[in-house]
Design a protein around this motif. Sequence first.
Motif, short mmCIF file in Angstrom:
data_model
loop_
_atom_site.label_atom_id
_atom_site.label_comp_id
_atom_site.label_asym_id
_atom_site.label_seq_id
_atom_site.Cartn_x
_atom_site.Cartn_y
_atom_site.Cartn_z
N THR A 1 4.71 0.51 1.09
CA THR A 1 5.02 -0.24 2.30
C THR A 1 4.35 -1.60 2.22
O THR A 1 3.24 -1.73 1.69
N THR B 1 11.35 3.64 -4.72
CA THR B 1 10.50 4.67 -5.32
C THR B 1 11.11 5.09 -6.65
O THR B 1 12.25 5.53 -6.72
N VAL C 1 2.30 -4.53 3.63
CA VAL C 1 1.32 -4.76 4.70
C VAL C 1 1.04 -6.24 4.90
O VAL C 1 0.46 -6.63 5.91
N ASP D 1 2.66 4.33 1.32
CA ASP D 1 3.14 4.72 2.65
C ASP D 1 2.84 6.20 2.86
O ASP D 1 3.48 7.07 2.27
N GLN D 2 1.87 6.50 3.72
CA GLN D 2 1.47 7.88 3.97
C GLN D 2 2.07 8.43 5.26
O GLN D 2 1.70 9.52 5.70
N THR D 3 3.02 7.69 5.87
CA THR D 3 3.67 8.19 7.08
C THR D 3 4.60 9.35 6.77
O THR D 3 4.94 10.14 7.66
N LYS D 4 5.06 9.43 5.51
CA LYS D 4 5.97 10.51 5.14
C LYS D 4 5.24 11.70 4.54
O LYS D 4 5.85 12.60 3.97
N GLN E 1 10.05 -2.02 -3.62
CA GLN E 1 9.74 -0.84 -2.81
C GLN E 1 10.56 0.39 -3.21
O GLN E 1 10.30 1.46 -2.67
N CYS F 1 -4.74 7.94 -3.36
CA CYS F 1 -3.96 6.71 -3.25
C CYS F 1 -4.25 5.76 -4.41
O CYS F 1 -3.38 4.97 -4.80
N GLU G 1 0.85 -1.19 0.00
CA GLU G 1 0.00 0.00 0.00
C GLU G 1 0.89 1.24 0.00
O GLU G 1 2.09 1.17 0.30
#
Length: 540
Positions: free
Chosen positions: A359, A128, A361, A66-69, A126, A75, A64
Motif C-alpha cells: 500500500t 502482488t 503511504v 498492507d496488513q488490512t487483509k 502494487q 513485514c 508498506e
Amino acid sequence: MSTIRSRLIVIGLLFVFSVWQLLPKNETQRVPDPTTGRMKDTSVRRVPVHLGLDLQGGVHLALEVDQTKGPVPDCAEAIRRAERVVRTRIDEFGTTEPVVQIVGRCRLIVELAGEKDPSRAKGIIQRTAFLEFRITDMQNLFRNALPEMDAALRAAGVKGPAGGAANAVAKLFGDTGKKKAGPDTSLVNAPGALSSLLFQGQLAGEFLVQEENFAKVDSIIHMPQFDRVKPRGLDLFWGAQVESRGARPYRALYAVQNKAIITGEELTKATARRDQLTNQSVVEFTLTRRGGRKFGEETGRHVGDYMAIILDGRVQGQPPVIRGQIQNQGLIELGSKPLTDAQDLALVLRAGALPAPLTVVEERAIGPSLGRDSIVDAIKAGAVGVALVVLIMIGYYRLSGTLAVAALTLYVLFTLAGLASFGFTLTLPGLAGFVLSVGIAVDANVLIFERIREELRHGKLVRTAVDEGFKHAMNAIVDSNVSTALTAFILYLVGTGPVQGFAITLIIGIAASMVTAVFVVRTFYMIWLQQRPAMTTLSV
C-alpha cells in the motif's frame, strides 16, 4: 624541466580522460512503442551525467505491507521480497536510474526519475507477484485442436491465408517425431487464422510466434469464440522474453495445464550455483513442509515432463524438464546455460514469493519544470558562492590566488568526469556537495599559501619557501580531507537517496581537490619559478 614535463603530461592525460568521459555517448533506453504500447529498446545520445529525481522530475513512492487483509508475521521479510519484485518490474518505465531501496524495517522507497504518470507507477508496482509451477501440454491437446479452433475463428470472420488444406496441422507442424532447432520457415503459408501464425517449438506445449504477429495472436487467443473451443484444462501464457531464432525475433507461447502444482507461497529460498560434478548451471530451492509434500507427489507423477515457471502471467525462460521427484529441496538443471541465467531464475523464484500486497503511504510527483527551476536556482547559488571564493582568493593572495583559481577550472572538470565514469546520479544535495567541495579545494590552497608566507617571513628564498610550504602543509591537508571523506562515506552507508547523492559528490570532489590543490597548483608554481629564476619576492 623533466619534472615539469612529466607533471604536464599527467595533467594532460587527466584532462583528456575527463573530456572523453563527458562526451555524449549512445545509451540504450526503454521507451513505449506508440503502435503496440509495449516497451522497446532505443538508442539516445546524451552526456553521461544522470540527473536525479529532484532535478528532472518524476515520481516518489513510499510503500508498506498492507496488513488490512490479514496480519503479516514478518513485514521486514515481506519488504525484502517486495524489493526484488519491484526491481524486476522497473523496466516497464524505461527509467535510466531508478531508486528502489528499503528504509527502516518495513518501508520501501521507489523513485522513478522522468516518470510523469504516478497512477501508472502505482498500478504496476502494487501488483502482488503471483508465482506458480505448471506442467506444459505434454499430450499436445492444443496442437491437435488447432483445426477446430481455426474453423471456429473462420466462422467468426477471422480468416487465414487463402488456399487452405484439410491437413493444416500436418503442414504446419510436419513430422512431430523429429526435433527442430528452430522454427520451420517453410510453414509460413500454412492455412488457418491461428495455425498459420504458429510454429512448433522445441518441446511439447511450446509454440513460436514472429514478433510482428504477437499483437494479432494475442488478440485471437482472447476472443470469446476462441475460448469456447480451446481444449479444457489448458491455459495459454506468453514467454517473458523475446527470443532470436536465426535473424528474426520470436515470442514463445506456452500451452500449460490450468491447475498449478504449487504457487510461490510455498517457496522459502532459491539460490543459483554451478554443479561441481557436471559444471552445469543449477538452481536450488527450498519449499515449506506442506509445499514439499504436495510438490513431491506431483513431480513424481510427471518425471520427464516439462514444468513452466510462471510469474505474473509470463513464463520465465524455457520450461526445464523434471528429472526426478522433487520434495522440500529441489534442483532445477539448466544444462549449458550461463550462470547468469540461473541467477535470474533464482531471483524470479524468490521474487514470486511475496506474501502480502503493498500500500502507498506517501506519494510525491515532481514536475520537470520544478526540476528545471531547482537546477537554475542551484546554478545561481553555486555561481555566487564560487564567484565569492574567486574574488577573495585573488584579492587576498593575488598571483597565488590566481593560480588556485586556474586550478579550480580543472577541479570542476575532474569532478564531473568522476560522476560520469562511475555512473553516479547528480541530485540537488549533490550539487550542494559539489559547491562545498569547491571550498574544500581552496581551503587546501589557503593552508599552503599561509605556510609559504610564514617561510618567506623567516627569510628563506622563494623556491625554498614554496617547497617548504607544500611540504609542511601536506599533513594538515591530508588529515582534514581524510576525516571529511570518512564522514561522507558514513553518510553514504547509512543515508537514503538524497543524502547518498550529497556524500558521493563530496567524496569525488575531495579526491579531485587533492589533485588540483596540491599537484596542479604545485606544477603552476614550478612553471612560474622556472621562467623567473632570479625572483626574490612572491605575490602571496
